[in-house]
Design a protein around this motif. Sequence first.
Motif, PDB file in Angstrom:
ATOM      1  N   LEU A 185       0.835  -1.199   0.000  1.00 55.94           N
ATOM      2  CA  LEU A 185       0.000   0.000   0.000  1.00 55.94           C
ATOM      3  C   LEU A 185       0.868   1.247   0.000  1.00 55.94           C
ATOM      4  N   MET A 186       0.586   2.157  -0.934  1.00 57.30           N
ATOM      5  CA  MET A 186       1.280   3.441  -0.993  1.00 57.30           C
ATOM      6  C   MET A 186       0.507   4.465  -0.165  1.00 57.30           C
ATOM      7  N   PRO A 187       1.191   5.413   0.454  1.00 54.08           N
ATOM      8  CA  PRO A 187       0.472   6.410   1.246  1.00 54.08           C
ATOM      9  C   PRO A 187      -0.349   7.339   0.361  1.00 54.08           C
ATOM     10  N   ALA A 188      -1.404   7.896   0.940  1.00 55.72           N
ATOM     11  CA  ALA A 188      -2.160   8.918   0.219  1.00 55.72           C
ATOM     12  C   ALA A 188      -1.349  10.191   0.125  1.00 55.72           C
ATOM     13  N   SER A 189      -0.610  10.504   1.202  1.00 54.79           N
ATOM     14  CA  SER A 189       0.159  11.740   1.265  1.00 54.79           C
ATOM     15  C   SER A 189       1.269  11.583   2.287  1.00 54.79           C
ATOM     16  N   PHE A 190       2.161  12.551   2.307  1.00 53.30           N
ATOM     17  CA  PHE A 190       3.187  12.588   3.346  1.00 53.30           C
ATOM     18  C   PHE A 190       3.577  14.039   3.594  1.00 53.30           C
TER      19      PHE A 190
ATOM     20  N   VAL B 207      -6.576   3.647  -2.692  1.00 53.22           N
ATOM     21  CA  VAL B 207      -6.366   2.577  -3.665  1.00 53.22           C
ATOM     22  C   VAL B 207      -5.585   3.094  -4.870  1.00 53.22           C
ATOM     23  N   ASP B 208      -5.777   4.348  -5.222  1.00 55.34           N
ATOM     24  CA  ASP B 208      -5.198   4.876  -6.454  1.00 55.34           C
ATOM     25  C   ASP B 208      -3.727   5.267  -6.329  1.00 55.34           C
ATOM     26  N   SER B 209      -3.197   5.442  -5.117  1.00 54.03           N
ATOM     27  CA  SER B 209      -1.832   5.954  -4.965  1.00 54.03           C
ATOM     28  C   SER B 209      -0.801   5.049  -5.624  1.00 54.03           C
ATOM     29  N   GLY B 210      -0.887   3.748  -5.383  1.00 58.78           N
ATOM     30  CA  GLY B 210       0.058   2.821  -6.004  1.00 58.78           C
ATOM     31  C   GLY B 210      -0.069   2.788  -7.510  1.00 58.78           C
TER      32      GLY B 210
ATOM     33  N   PRO C 264       4.155   9.787   6.727  1.00 55.58           N
ATOM     34  CA  PRO C 264       3.147   9.393   5.732  1.00 55.58           C
ATOM     35  C   PRO C 264       1.768   9.191   6.361  1.00 55.58           C
ATOM     36  N   ASP C 265       0.760   9.284   5.521  1.00 55.23           N
ATOM     37  CA  ASP C 265      -0.615   8.995   5.925  1.00 55.23           C
ATOM     38  C   ASP C 265      -1.174   7.950   4.976  1.00 55.23           C
TER      39      ASP C 265
END
Length: 497
Positions: A221-226, A259-262, A246-247
């Motif tokens: 899972l990639m973070p939404a933001s950091f 879901v879309d970050s990655g 990160p968040d």
Amino acid sequence: MAAAAISHLRRGAQRHALLYLSRRHFSSPSSLAAAAPLAAAARRLLSTSVESGTSSKAGSYKPPPLDPFRAALAPASPPLESPPLEEPPATPPLPEVASAAAGPEQDPVVLQNEQLEGLKAGLEAVRSREESPEEKEAWWLLNRAVVNYCGSAVGTVAANDPSTANHMLNYDQIFIRDFVPSAIAFLLRGESDIVKNFLLHTLQLQSWEKTVDCYSPGQGLMPASFKVRSVPLDGNNEAFEEVLDPDFGESAIGRVAPVDSGLWWIILLRAYGKITGDYALQERVDVQTGIRLILNLCLTDGFDMFPTLLVTDGSCMIDRRMGIHGHPLEIQALFYSALRCAREMVSTDDGSKNLIRVINNRLSALSFHIREYYWVDMKKINEIYRYKTEEYSHDAINKFNIYPEQIPSWLADWIPDKGGYLIGNLQPAHMDFRFFSLGNLWAIVSSLATQKQAEGILNLIETKWDDIVANMPLKICYPALEYEEWRIITGCDPKNT
């Protein structure tokens, strides 16, 4: 704001791109010949198609012959007007195209080198042209939004509005999805370091432990933001060090994992390689591991019977409740695009053969599912009106048990005769007939939509320009939710009035 800067940069490109794919012509053959080399370079730059030397992975997936981003790289003058999707027989082909078609098949290495030279020439033409006052202002705004970490630029904040400094919430963070258009602008200008730093630092954040209450989501899972924070060094209040915070959704409003970050990360990595020619980045062991972790997370078997990704509301660019839970088009278009990009970047070895096979199978099933069941035009609407319900058989026509009564009253009068679009969502007994701009346009960019469907989508946008564009760069969704429907679907969310 970074978003405001990008809207300045892309507003003209959006309109030209739409005009390009509409049924129009260049003002003269000479202007067509002048624009062709740069347009071809632009197509190669942003295409996710397979290179000549990698056809073993390609299968039967081909990009459409026209790219909606071609106009974005064209010279500022003369005004860009382009040929239709299907050239009329009377129009003679360009000499370059004719000679290329008539000649023998070229060596893949030579052809790739020629493509790179054309790409470099196109980028130099873009970078050397004089910027307009609006572009200069946009770049000034965008550069103000840049965030540094340990002396290097790593991204742009989601918003940079001094008037809301005390109410920023998480808008002062670097969002993966929000940085993508900024990254493309930086890459086209030749400023690739910020994009490379962003890709590598977000990759490091992928492996962090994340929990919501007592539960941890899957690996990859990639973070939404950091956010870049300064913390005391070893408890010393006089010395500080910078850290990335990160968040992954555990602090987000609504606690929704992105879901879309990655998917965006894979797409941006592919764009970085194609624009800069720095393919060494994607070949690094840590980058290859990151790609595989994202793919494993997305391709994991579950209870779902469809090739589309099942997600909850608010898990993508529409990050608040707006009735998109299920199989929203935006996620499926990004998923398809990310799979195609990943297929080109995954290192070829014995361990990746099974992964490539799984990717190809999913691409085939996903493209058929979207093109067949998400597409709506007047012909499809008439078919739905005649649907029989409660069909129990393997050869049922109404596979999702859609009741004709759920077709909204505005649709039949709104959709043009020579246009159509991909609906927003499809689930058992439910079709979301709203028009979602990002999902439809990204379906064109990624070749998820067929050539005929791409032309139909852009015909619809041009015909319904006042509804979909009007005075804004582009509306996220049409039509807007109102009254009782808004109360039920959004949960009375005042930010989605």
